[in-house]
Design an enzyme around this catalytic site. Structure first.
Site, PDB file in Angstrom:
ATOM      1  N   LYS B  45       0.850  -1.198   0.000  1.00  0.00           N
ATOM      2  CA  LYS B  45       0.000   0.000   0.000  1.00  0.00           C
ATOM      3  C   LYS B  45       0.885   1.247   0.000  1.00  0.00           C
ATOM      4  CE  LYS B  45      -3.371   2.765   0.635  1.00  0.00           C
ATOM      5  NZ  LYS B  45      -3.948   3.185  -0.634  1.00  0.00           N
ATOM      6  N   SER B  70     -10.999   6.826  -5.251  1.00  0.00           N
ATOM      7  CA  SER B  70     -10.532   8.071  -4.658  1.00  0.00           C
ATOM      8  C   SER B  70     -10.181   7.814  -3.201  1.00  0.00           C
ATOM      9  CB  SER B  70     -11.625   9.139  -4.772  1.00  0.00           C
ATOM     10  OG  SER B  70     -11.165  10.353  -4.230  1.00  0.00           O
ATOM     11  N   ASN B 136       6.167   6.571  -6.086  1.00  0.00           N
ATOM     12  CA  ASN B 136       4.861   6.949  -6.631  1.00  0.00           C
ATOM     13  C   ASN B 136       4.804   8.465  -6.824  1.00  0.00           C
ATOM     14  OD1 ASN B 136       2.213   7.384  -7.231  1.00  0.00           O
ATOM     15  ND2 ASN B 136       1.387   6.546  -5.327  1.00  0.00           N
ATOM     16  N   CYS B 139       0.037   9.548  -8.073  1.00  0.00           N
ATOM     17  CA  CYS B 139      -1.287   9.293  -7.518  1.00  0.00           C
ATOM     18  C   CYS B 139      -2.223  10.441  -7.885  1.00  0.00           C
ATOM     19  CB  CYS B 139      -1.247   9.141  -6.007  1.00  0.00           C
ATOM     20  SG  CYS B 139      -2.878   8.843  -5.322  1.00  0.00           S
ATOM     21  N   ASN B 201      -0.092   4.039 -13.691  1.00  0.00           N
ATOM     22  CA  ASN B 201      -0.966   4.335 -12.568  1.00  0.00           C
ATOM     23  C   ASN B 201      -2.368   4.575 -13.144  1.00  0.00           C
ATOM     24  OD1 ASN B 201      -1.977   5.140 -10.022  1.00  0.00           O
ATOM     25  ND2 ASN B 201       0.014   5.974  -9.465  1.00  0.00           N
ATOM     26  N   THR B 202      -3.322   4.884 -12.294  1.00  0.00           N
ATOM     27  CA  THR B 202      -4.688   5.058 -12.795  1.00  0.00           C
ATOM     28  C   THR B 202      -4.807   6.294 -13.682  1.00  0.00           C
ATOM     29  OG1 THR B 202      -5.244   6.261 -10.791  1.00  0.00           O
ATOM     30  CG2 THR B 202      -5.760   3.922 -10.815  1.00  0.00           C
ATOM     31  N   GLY B 226      -8.639  -1.089 -13.994  1.00  0.00           N
ATOM     32  CA  GLY B 226      -9.419  -2.257 -14.407  1.00  0.00           C
ATOM     33  C   GLY B 226      -9.305  -2.517 -15.894  1.00  0.00           C
ATOM     34  N   GLY B 274      -3.689  -5.385 -10.256  1.00  0.00           N
ATOM     35  CA  GLY B 274      -4.323  -4.490  -9.286  1.00  0.00           C
ATOM     36  C   GLY B 274      -5.785  -4.795  -9.086  1.00  0.00           C
TER      37      GLY B 274
END
Lengths: 234, 310
Positions: B45, B70, B136, B139, B201-202, B226, B274
C-alpha cells in the site's frame, strides 16, 4: 463455487436468497457474492441472514446492477461466495434489543437465533417483510410501518442494543444511546454499518470509517462498531 | 520445464506476477486466502512519510469494465509500516516492494532515507529487507504532491534525483498515464539512475451523479483502473519499453494469463495485478497457475523468449 437453493421475492425489490455452500459465519458477518463475469467489476457484500447445515441465507434489496443480477438467479444457478468476513455482533449476556430498519433487518435474524429472549423491533417505510419469521424468536416483537422504529425502543430497558438500518437511523441510535439516562443505565449500542467495498477483506481501504481512534475498516474492523466509537460526518 | 523468472536490478522474481500497490494492502488479508509466497512480488500500500487518513466521501465507483477510486493514499506512514508490517513481509518468500508517495520533496527524501536505514540495519542483522522502492509520483487522488510531480518531467526529475541520492536500494518509478509525455518521463527516470519504471498508474476520470448534479467524488476526479484501461496501458508499456534500456514493470487491467503475456510481448519484464484482486480475491494464485498452463499450451519455455517480441 456455491449453488442457489432458492431466491424468493418477499416485497417490492426485496429478495430472500438461500445458497448451498459457505455454511459458516457469526452474527453480523458478511459474504462477498458474485454471479457474473467481469462486469459489474466488484462483488457484492451481503450480510448473513442465517447459517444452517445446508448453507447460508441472505436478504437483499435491489439497488443496482449487481443486486439486479442476483434477483434473476434461479435454483441450481452457480455463484461465487467468499467469506465469511468482518467483525460482527458480539455474543452478549443480559437484556437485548434487536432493532432493524428496512433491509437492515437482514443480519438481525441470525442474532435472534443466537440470542433467544431478545426483544425485536422491525421498522419499514412501506411494505413489511419477514416479520412472521422473527415472531417465534422474539420475547416481544414490535413492527412499525411508516414511522420511526427507534421511537418504540426504551433504551434504558436494555443492556445491549443491536441496530442495523439506514444511515439516519444509525445516527439517531447513536444519539439516543449517548443521551444521559436518569436511572444511570447505559446500554451498549452496536451499529452495523453499510459502506461501499472493493475487496471486502481489509486491503483496499475503500470502506474506511472515521472513528474516535482514527480510520477503521467497515469490512474488517466492522461492519459492527460500538456506536460511541463512530464519528458521523454527515 | 517452464521458466517464469525475471530479474530487475538484482532482485529476482520467481514469476512475473506482482501485486500492485493499493490493491493488496500489505498482503496479510490475502494471505488468509492463499499462500502469497507463490507470487513474484508484492508492492505494498502506498506510503507517505506520515500517516494519512485519505479522502472523505465515496471512494469507489464502478464503470463499464473499470473502477474509479478516490482512496487518497490512506496509509499508516513509513515508520509504522517498518515497525508493524515489514516483520510480516520477512516471513514471505517473494520480492518486497515498498511504494513510496509524498506531499513534498522533503517527504519523499525523508521517507526514502528511513527505508534505506531500516534496510541497512536488517541486512547487517542477516534479516530480509525491502527489496525495492517503487516511487509513486503519480497518484491522481491527492491534492499536493502525487500527480503534481507526475505530469511534468522537470518536476518529476527533481523528485527522482533527490530520492536516487537518498537510497541505494533498487528504485522503480511509477509513472502516470496523465503525464504530458510518458516516454520522455521514462527516459528522464533512466537518466537519473532509476532501475526500472512501472506503468501505468490510474487514469484521471470522473463520474457525475445526475440527480444530485455533482461529481460522486468529493475530490471531483478519481483514478480509473481495471480492464477498461488495458489497451492504453499496453500501448504505453510498448512505447516506453522501446525508449529505455531499464526494465519496465507493466500494469493496467490484467485479468488473465493471456493479458500477462500481452504485456510481456509489449516489453514488460514483470507485470502488476491491481483491480483484478477485487474481482477475484484469489487472483494471485489463479494467475500463477494459469500462466504456467498458458505457457505450456503456447510452447513458451521462458518469458525471455517473448519479451518485447511485438
Amino acid at each position: 463455487m456455491a449453488t442457489v437453493i432458492s431466491n424468493e421475492r418477499l416485497a417490492e425489490g426485496v429478495y430472500h436468497l438461500a445458497v448451498e455452500g459457505g455454511n459458516s459465519g457469526e452474527m453480523g458477518q458478511f459474504y462477498m457474492l458474485r454471479a457474473w463475469g467481469a462486469y459489474p467489476l466488484l462483488s457484492r457484500p451481503l450480510s448473513i441472514h442465517q447459517v444452517n447445515d445446508n448453507g447460508v441465507e441472505f436478504l437483499y434489496h435491489v439497488v443496482g446492477e449487481g443486486t439486479e443480477i442476483l434477483a434473476g438467479l434461479n435454483p441450481g444457478d452457480p455463484l461465487e461466495l467468499e467469506g465469511p468476513f468482518g467483525t460482527g455482533f458480539p455474543q452478549v449476556e443480559g437484556k437485548v434489543a434487536l432493532v432493524g430498519g428496512g433491509i437492515g433487518i437482514a443480519p438481525l435474524y441470525y442474532c435472534a437465533q443466537k440470542l433467544p429472549g431478545s426483544d425485536i423491533y422491525l421498522g419499514f417505510s412501506r411494505e413489511p417483510f419477514r416479520t412472521e419469521a422473527f415472531r417465534p424468536l422474539a420475547a416481544e416483537l414490535t413492527v412499525d410501518v411508516g414511522g420511526l422504529i427507534l421511537d418504540s425502543v426504551d433504551f434504558s430497558a436494555y443492556d445491549h442494543i443491536f441496530v442495523c438500518g439506514p444511515h439516519p437511523m444509525l445516527k439517531a441510535a447513536q444519539l439516543k444511546g449517548s443521551a444521559p439516562d436518569p436511572a444511570g443505565k447505559h446500554p451498549d449500542v452496536y451499529l452495523s454499518l453499510e459502506n461501499r467495498m472493493a475487496c471486502g477483506i481489509g486491503a483496499c481501504l475503500v470502506c474506511s470509517v472515521s472513528c474516535k481512534d482514527g480510520q477503521r475498516k467497515a469490512c474488517a474492523d466492522g461492519p459492527v462498531f460500538l456506536a460511541e466509537e463512530v464519528l458521523f460526518h454527515d | 520445464m517452464i521458466n517464469t523468472t525475471a530479474t530487475i536490478a538484482g532482485v529476482s522474481f520467481k514469476n512475473p506476477i506482482v501485486m500492485a500497490s493499493g490493491t493488496f494492502g500489505f498482503g496479510r488479508e490475502y494471505g488468509r486466502l492463499y499462500d502469497v509466497s507463490l507470487l513474484g512480488g508484492i508492492s505494498g500500500k502506498g506510503l507517505t512519510l506520515h500517516a494519512k487518513a485519505g479522502n472523505p466521501g465515496i471512494r469507489v465507483y464502478e464503470t463499464p469494465s473499470g473502477m474509479l477510486n478516490s482512496v487518497g493514499l490512506e496509509n499508516p506512514g513509513v515508520e509504522a509500516f517498518l515497525a508493524k508490517e515489514l516483520p510480516y513481509w520477512e516471513t514471505l518468500d517473494t520480492a518486497r516492494i515498498v511504494n513510496l508517495g509524498g506531499n513534498t520533496l522533503a517527504d519523499y527524501v525523508l521517507g526514502a532515507e528511513l527505508i534505506q536505514r531500516d534496510a541497512d540495519a536488517r541486512l547487517l542483522a542477516g534479516k530480509p529487507a525491502v527489496d525495492m522502492i517503487e516511487l509513486n509520483i503519480s497518484c491522481p487522488n491527492v491534492k499536493e504532491g502525487g500527480i503534481a510531480f507526475g505530469v511534468k518531467t522537470p518536476a518529476a526529475q527533481e523528485v527522482v534525483r533527490a530520492v536516487r541520492a537518498a537510497t541505494s536500494l533498487p528504485l522503480a518509478v511509477k509513472l502516470s498515464p496523465n503525464a504530458e509525455d510518458i516516454a520522455e518521463m521514462a527516459v528522464m527516470c533512466e537518466a537519473e539512475g532509476a532501475d526500472a519504471v512501472s506503468l501505468i498508474n490510474t487514469i484521471s476520470g470522473m463520474k457525475i451523479d445526475v440527480r444530485r448534479r455533482r461529481s460522486v467524488f468529493n475530490n471531483l476526479y478519481a483514478g480509473l483502473s481495471g480492464p477498461a484501461v488495458k489497451p492504453v496501458a499496453l500501448r504505453m508499456v510498448h512505447q516506453v519499453s522501446r525508449r529505455v534500456t531499464i526494465p519496465v514493470i507493466g500494469m493496467g487491467g490484467i485479468t488473465s494469463a493471456a493479458d500477462i503475456i500481452e504485456f510481456i510481448m509489449a516489453g514488460a519484464t514483470v507485470i502488476q495485478v491491481g483491480t483484478y484482486n477485487f474481482m477475484n480475491l484469489r487472483a494471485g494464485s489463479t494467475l500463477v497457475e494459469e500462466l504456467q498452463q498458458f505457457m505450456k499450451e503456447e510452447n513458451i519455455s521462458s518469458l525471455d523468449e517473448i519479451r518485447g517480441i511485438v
